[in-house]
Design a protein around this motif. Structure first.
Motif, PDB file in Angstrom:
ATOM      1  N   LYS A 176       0.848  -1.186   0.000  1.00  0.00           N
ATOM      2  CA  LYS A 176       0.000   0.000   0.000  1.00  0.00           C
ATOM      3  C   LYS A 176       0.884   1.237   0.000  1.00  0.00           C
ATOM      4  CE  LYS A 176      -4.052  -1.880   2.413  1.00  0.00           C
ATOM      5  NZ  LYS A 176      -4.952  -1.708   3.593  1.00  0.00           N
ATOM      6  N   VAL A 177       0.587   2.181  -0.900  1.00  0.00           N
ATOM      7  CA  VAL A 177       1.348   3.423  -1.003  1.00  0.00           C
ATOM      8  C   VAL A 177       0.381   4.591  -0.855  1.00  0.00           C
ATOM      9  CG1 VAL A 177       2.897   4.805  -2.418  1.00  0.00           C
ATOM     10  CG2 VAL A 177       2.984   2.301  -2.566  1.00  0.00           C
ATOM     11  N   SER A 178       0.709   5.518   0.035  1.00  0.00           N
ATOM     12  CA  SER A 178      -0.100   6.722   0.236  1.00  0.00           C
ATOM     13  C   SER A 178       0.749   7.953  -0.016  1.00  0.00           C
ATOM     14  CB  SER A 178      -0.667   6.770   1.662  1.00  0.00           C
ATOM     15  OG  SER A 178      -1.555   5.693   1.883  1.00  0.00           O
ATOM     16  N   TYR A 179       0.103   8.994  -0.539  1.00  0.00           N
ATOM     17  CA  TYR A 179       0.769  10.276  -0.770  1.00  0.00           C
ATOM     18  C   TYR A 179       0.000  11.353  -0.015  1.00  0.00           C
ATOM     19  CZ  TYR A 179       2.280  14.542  -3.116  1.00  0.00           C
ATOM     20  OH  TYR A 179       2.750  15.801  -3.379  1.00  0.00           O
ATOM     21  N   GLU A 180       0.663  11.987   0.938  1.00  0.00           N
ATOM     22  CA  GLU A 180       0.042  13.031   1.757  1.00  0.00           C
ATOM     23  C   GLU A 180      -1.305  12.552   2.322  1.00  0.00           C
ATOM     24  OE1 GLU A 180       1.300  15.828   2.693  1.00  0.00           O
ATOM     25  OE2 GLU A 180       3.051  16.069   1.393  1.00  0.00           O
ATOM     26  N   GLY A 181      -1.328  11.297   2.755  1.00  0.00           N
ATOM     27  CA  GLY A 181      -2.527  10.740   3.375  1.00  0.00           C
ATOM     28  C   GLY A 181      -3.523  10.119   2.422  1.00  0.00           C
ATOM     29  N   GLU A 182      -3.315  10.248   1.107  1.00  0.00           N
ATOM     30  CA  GLU A 182      -4.224   9.676   0.111  1.00  0.00           C
ATOM     31  C   GLU A 182      -3.669   8.349  -0.392  1.00  0.00           C
ATOM     32  OE1 GLU A 182      -5.756  10.507  -4.480  1.00  0.00           O
ATOM     33  OE2 GLU A 182      -4.395  11.920  -3.476  1.00  0.00           O
ATOM     34  N   LEU A 183      -4.470   7.303  -0.331  1.00  0.00           N
ATOM     35  CA  LEU A 183      -4.055   6.013  -0.864  1.00  0.00           C
ATOM     36  C   LEU A 183      -3.999   6.098  -2.383  1.00  0.00           C
ATOM     37  CD1 LEU A 183      -3.410   3.004  -0.287  1.00  0.00           C
ATOM     38  CD2 LEU A 183      -5.862   2.547  -0.575  1.00  0.00           C
ATOM     39  N   ILE A 184      -2.809   5.851  -2.961  1.00  0.00           N
ATOM     40  CA  ILE A 184      -2.660   5.962  -4.409  1.00  0.00           C
ATOM     41  C   ILE A 184      -2.344   4.635  -5.078  1.00  0.00           C
ATOM     42  CG2 ILE A 184      -1.973   8.392  -4.315  1.00  0.00           C
ATOM     43  CD1 ILE A 184       0.940   7.467  -4.713  1.00  0.00           C
ATOM     44  N   PHE A 185      -2.015   3.621  -4.296  1.00  0.00           N
ATOM     45  CA  PHE A 185      -1.710   2.315  -4.888  1.00  0.00           C
ATOM     46  C   PHE A 185      -1.929   1.229  -3.846  1.00  0.00           C
ATOM     47  CE2 PHE A 185       1.103  -1.250  -5.934  1.00  0.00           C
ATOM     48  CZ  PHE A 185       0.805  -1.452  -7.286  1.00  0.00           C
ATOM     49  N   ALA A 186      -2.500   0.100  -4.290  1.00  0.00           N
ATOM     50  CA  ALA A 186      -2.671  -1.055  -3.412  1.00  0.00           C
ATOM     51  C   ALA A 186      -2.650  -2.310  -4.266  1.00  0.00           C
ATOM     52  CB  ALA A 186      -3.978  -0.970  -2.623  1.00  0.00           C
ATOM     53  N   GLN A 187      -1.882  -3.288  -3.845  1.00  0.00           N
ATOM     54  CA  GLN A 187      -1.878  -4.560  -4.546  1.00  0.00           C
ATOM     55  C   GLN A 187      -1.864  -5.681  -3.523  1.00  0.00           C
ATOM     56  OE1 GLN A 187       0.430  -7.293  -5.361  1.00  0.00           O
ATOM     57  NE2 GLN A 187       1.826  -6.718  -3.717  1.00  0.00           N
ATOM     58  N   HIS A 188      -2.478  -6.787  -3.883  1.00  0.00           N
ATOM     59  CA  HIS A 188      -2.575  -7.941  -2.991  1.00  0.00           C
ATOM     60  C   HIS A 188      -2.375  -9.192  -3.837  1.00  0.00           C
ATOM     61  CE1 HIS A 188      -5.109 -10.371   0.150  1.00  0.00           C
ATOM     62  NE2 HIS A 188      -3.850 -10.792   0.039  1.00  0.00           N
ATOM     63  N   GLN A 189      -1.289  -9.886  -3.578  1.00  0.00           N
ATOM     64  CA  GLN A 189      -0.961 -11.098  -4.321  1.00  0.00           C
ATOM     65  C   GLN A 189      -1.085 -12.300  -3.394  1.00  0.00           C
ATOM     66  OE1 GLN A 189       3.192 -11.602  -5.324  1.00  0.00           O
ATOM     67  NE2 GLN A 189       2.700 -12.713  -7.201  1.00  0.00           N
ATOM     68  N   LEU A 190      -1.741 -13.356  -3.870  1.00  0.00           N
ATOM     69  CA  LEU A 190      -1.877 -14.594  -3.103  1.00  0.00           C
ATOM     70  C   LEU A 190      -1.554 -15.756  -4.018  1.00  0.00           C
ATOM     71  CD1 LEU A 190      -2.777 -16.240  -0.596  1.00  0.00           C
ATOM     72  CD2 LEU A 190      -5.096 -16.173  -1.516  1.00  0.00           C
ATOM     73  N   ILE A 191      -0.574 -16.561  -3.642  1.00  0.00           N
ATOM     74  CA  ILE A 191      -0.212 -17.763  -4.391  1.00  0.00           C
ATOM     75  C   ILE A 191      -0.420 -18.965  -3.486  1.00  0.00           C
ATOM     76  CG2 ILE A 191       1.566 -18.978  -5.696  1.00  0.00           C
ATOM     77  CD1 ILE A 191       2.930 -16.321  -6.217  1.00  0.00           C
ATOM     78  N   ASP A 192      -1.271 -19.870  -3.907  1.00  0.00           N
ATOM     79  CA  ASP A 192      -1.579 -21.098  -3.184  1.00  0.00           C
ATOM     80  C   ASP A 192      -1.266 -22.262  -4.128  1.00  0.00           C
ATOM     81  OD1 ASP A 192      -2.593 -23.245  -1.860  1.00  0.00           O
ATOM     82  OD2 ASP A 192      -4.614 -22.452  -1.595  1.00  0.00           O
ATOM     83  N   PRO A 193      -0.035 -22.792  -4.097  1.00  0.00           N
ATOM     84  CA  PRO A 193       0.365 -23.799  -5.085  1.00  0.00           C
ATOM     85  C   PRO A 193      -0.519 -25.044  -5.101  1.00  0.00           C
ATOM     86  CG  PRO A 193       2.282 -22.949  -3.932  1.00  0.00           C
ATOM     87  CD  PRO A 193       1.082 -22.436  -3.204  1.00  0.00           C
ATOM     88  N   ALA A 194      -1.120 -25.391  -3.964  1.00  0.00           N
ATOM     89  CA  ALA A 194      -1.948 -26.596  -3.921  1.00  0.00           C
ATOM     90  C   ALA A 194      -3.244 -26.421  -4.699  1.00  0.00           C
ATOM     91  CB  ALA A 194      -2.250 -26.971  -2.478  1.00  0.00           C
ATOM     92  N   SER A 195      -3.696 -25.189  -4.884  1.00  0.00           N
ATOM     93  CA  SER A 195      -4.984 -24.947  -5.529  1.00  0.00           C
ATOM     94  C   SER A 195      -4.884 -24.176  -6.837  1.00  0.00           C
ATOM     95  CB  SER A 195      -5.904 -24.179  -4.578  1.00  0.00           C
ATOM     96  OG  SER A 195      -6.125 -24.904  -3.384  1.00  0.00           O
ATOM     97  N   ASP A 196      -3.881 -23.330  -6.979  1.00  0.00           N
ATOM     98  CA  ASP A 196      -3.754 -22.513  -8.177  1.00  0.00           C
ATOM     99  C   ASP A 196      -3.181 -23.321  -9.339  1.00  0.00           C
ATOM    100  OD1 ASP A 196      -4.645 -20.433  -6.660  1.00  0.00           O
ATOM    101  OD2 ASP A 196      -2.670 -19.558  -6.334  1.00  0.00           O
ATOM    102  N   MET A 197      -3.641 -23.035 -10.520  1.00  0.00           N
ATOM    103  CA  MET A 197      -3.128 -23.681 -11.730  1.00  0.00           C
ATOM    104  C   MET A 197      -1.942 -22.866 -12.254  1.00  0.00           C
ATOM    105  SD  MET A 197      -6.823 -24.586 -13.452  1.00  0.00           S
ATOM    106  CE  MET A 197      -6.108 -25.386 -14.891  1.00  0.00           C
ATOM    107  N   LEU A 198      -0.810 -23.001 -11.576  1.00  0.00           N
ATOM    108  CA  LEU A 198       0.325 -22.110 -11.812  1.00  0.00           C
ATOM    109  C   LEU A 198       0.971 -22.315 -13.177  1.00  0.00           C
ATOM    110  CD1 LEU A 198       1.988 -22.185  -8.273  1.00  0.00           C
ATOM    111  CD2 LEU A 198       0.430 -20.488  -9.233  1.00  0.00           C
ATOM    112  N   SER A 199       0.867 -23.499 -13.740  1.00  0.00           N
ATOM    113  CA  SER A 199       1.508 -23.755 -15.034  1.00  0.00           C
ATOM    114  C   SER A 199       0.604 -23.427 -16.212  1.00  0.00           C
ATOM    115  CB  SER A 199       1.934 -25.223 -15.125  1.00  0.00           C
ATOM    116  OG  SER A 199       0.806 -26.081 -15.016  1.00  0.00           O
ATOM    117  N   ALA A 200      -0.620 -22.952 -15.933  1.00  0.00           N
ATOM    118  CA  ALA A 200      -1.572 -22.666 -17.007  1.00  0.00           C
ATOM    119  C   ALA A 200      -1.174 -21.412 -17.776  1.00  0.00           C
ATOM    120  CB  ALA A 200      -2.972 -22.489 -16.421  1.00  0.00           C
ATOM    121  N   PRO A 201      -1.521 -21.351 -19.070  1.00  0.00           N
ATOM    122  CA  PRO A 201      -1.304 -20.109 -19.829  1.00  0.00           C
ATOM    123  C   PRO A 201      -2.054 -18.953 -19.169  1.00  0.00           C
ATOM    124  CG  PRO A 201      -1.867 -21.934 -21.277  1.00  0.00           C
ATOM    125  CD  PRO A 201      -2.106 -22.424 -19.884  1.00  0.00           C
TER     126      PRO A 201
END
Length: 292
Positions: A176-201
């Protein structure tokens, strides 16, 4: 991507027995040179050494343990006062060891507070997720006018020569990145190898390692982003370890370089090219040089 049914893990349930390690440091500019104003740490993490860099200061972070064990929590707080310029790195890979179950995973939280005109470059070594590791990483950035924050990160899917590719339990990464108190960017990555199809196109395909470089500042313009695109597109072709990379402008005051490959070092090379291009175009300075 498609998922098989499973019970999601939102946060790790650290008990009172969890080991929490703190590292806090503040930096100020004095007499044309950035210096450590204050610092505090608890084992096993600490600032091993600082290096003068002709104005900026280089900071080497040390972890004297084998790495993050089950239940470990690392908390880092970095403060750069007005016009301070700090370069952060660490001594070696961040190694995340196995845990007996998802709830006992390890975590790292970093906060960055930048005053007007401050510059902070965070360029750590890659993260290595061992078999059965569960790791949660969170980064929170607070920017001010004319401040600059950069960070690179490389994620290894395990000790590939030991057959640990995507053998970890779960990986979660928030920014999370904020500028002068304003949220300007947020990213959330979750990798679960047992469930995600990681080798898929459209997911990892045949690639295994990922990298990202972020830069945020109200000084960033289209010409800076174009300079980084040129640097990334001009990378040498590595036939054994191809790199796929792209540069994207964020919603406000920043850009992200996302990359993937089959080894860590080509990603480090690609992100270093983006970093050096950003330093040259935005800050008007060349590659990193340490001074005795």
């Amino acid at each position: 991507m498609n998922r098989a049914p499973y019970t999601p893990i939102i946060t790790f349930n650290h008990t009172q027995a969890a080991r929490v390690s703190h590292l806090r440091a503040a930096f100020e500019r004095r007499g044309g040179q950035t210096q450590v104003e204050s610092k505090y740490h608890t084992a096993p993490v600490k600032i091993a050494k600082t290096f003068p860099m002709g104005g900026p200061v280089g900071v080497m972070v040390m972890d004297v343990s084998p790495g993050l064990l089950a239940g470990d929590r690392y908390e880092f707080d970095w403060t750069a006062h007005e016009d301070a310029h700090v370069y952060l790195t660490n001594q070696s890979f961040t190694k995340v060891h196995p845990c007996p179950d998802l709830a006992s995973g390890s975590s790292m939280r970093q906060t960055f507070a930048l005053s007007p005109g401050a510059i902070l470059e965070n360029m750590p070594e890659p993260v290595m997720l061992y078999r059965d590791a569960a790791f949660s990483s969170e980064t929170v950035v607070n920017l001010s006018q004319a401040s600059v924050w950069m960070q690179a990160e490389v994620l290894c899917p395990g000790r590939t020569l030991r057959g640990e590719t995507f053998a970890y339990r779960i990986y979660r990464n928030r920014l999370k990145v904020s500028y002068e108190g304003e949220l300007i960017f947020a990213q959330h990555q979750l990798i679960d190898p047992a469930s995600d199809m990681l080798s898929a196109p459209g997911c990892f395909g045949g690639l295994t390692h990922t990298g990202a470089f972020y830069a945020f500042s109200d000084q960033i313009t289209a010409k800076h982003i174009e300079a980084v695109r040129d640097a990334v597109s001009g990378l040498s072709v590595r036939e054994q370890h191809p790199v796929i990379a792209g540069v994207t402008e964020t919603h406000k005051y920043g850009f992200a370089v996302m990359a993937a490959s089959t080894a860590a070092w080509p990603l480090q090379e690609a992100l270093a090219a983006a970093w050096e291009a950003t330093r040259a175009a935005l800050l008007g300075i060349g590659p990193l040089r340490l001074h005795n």
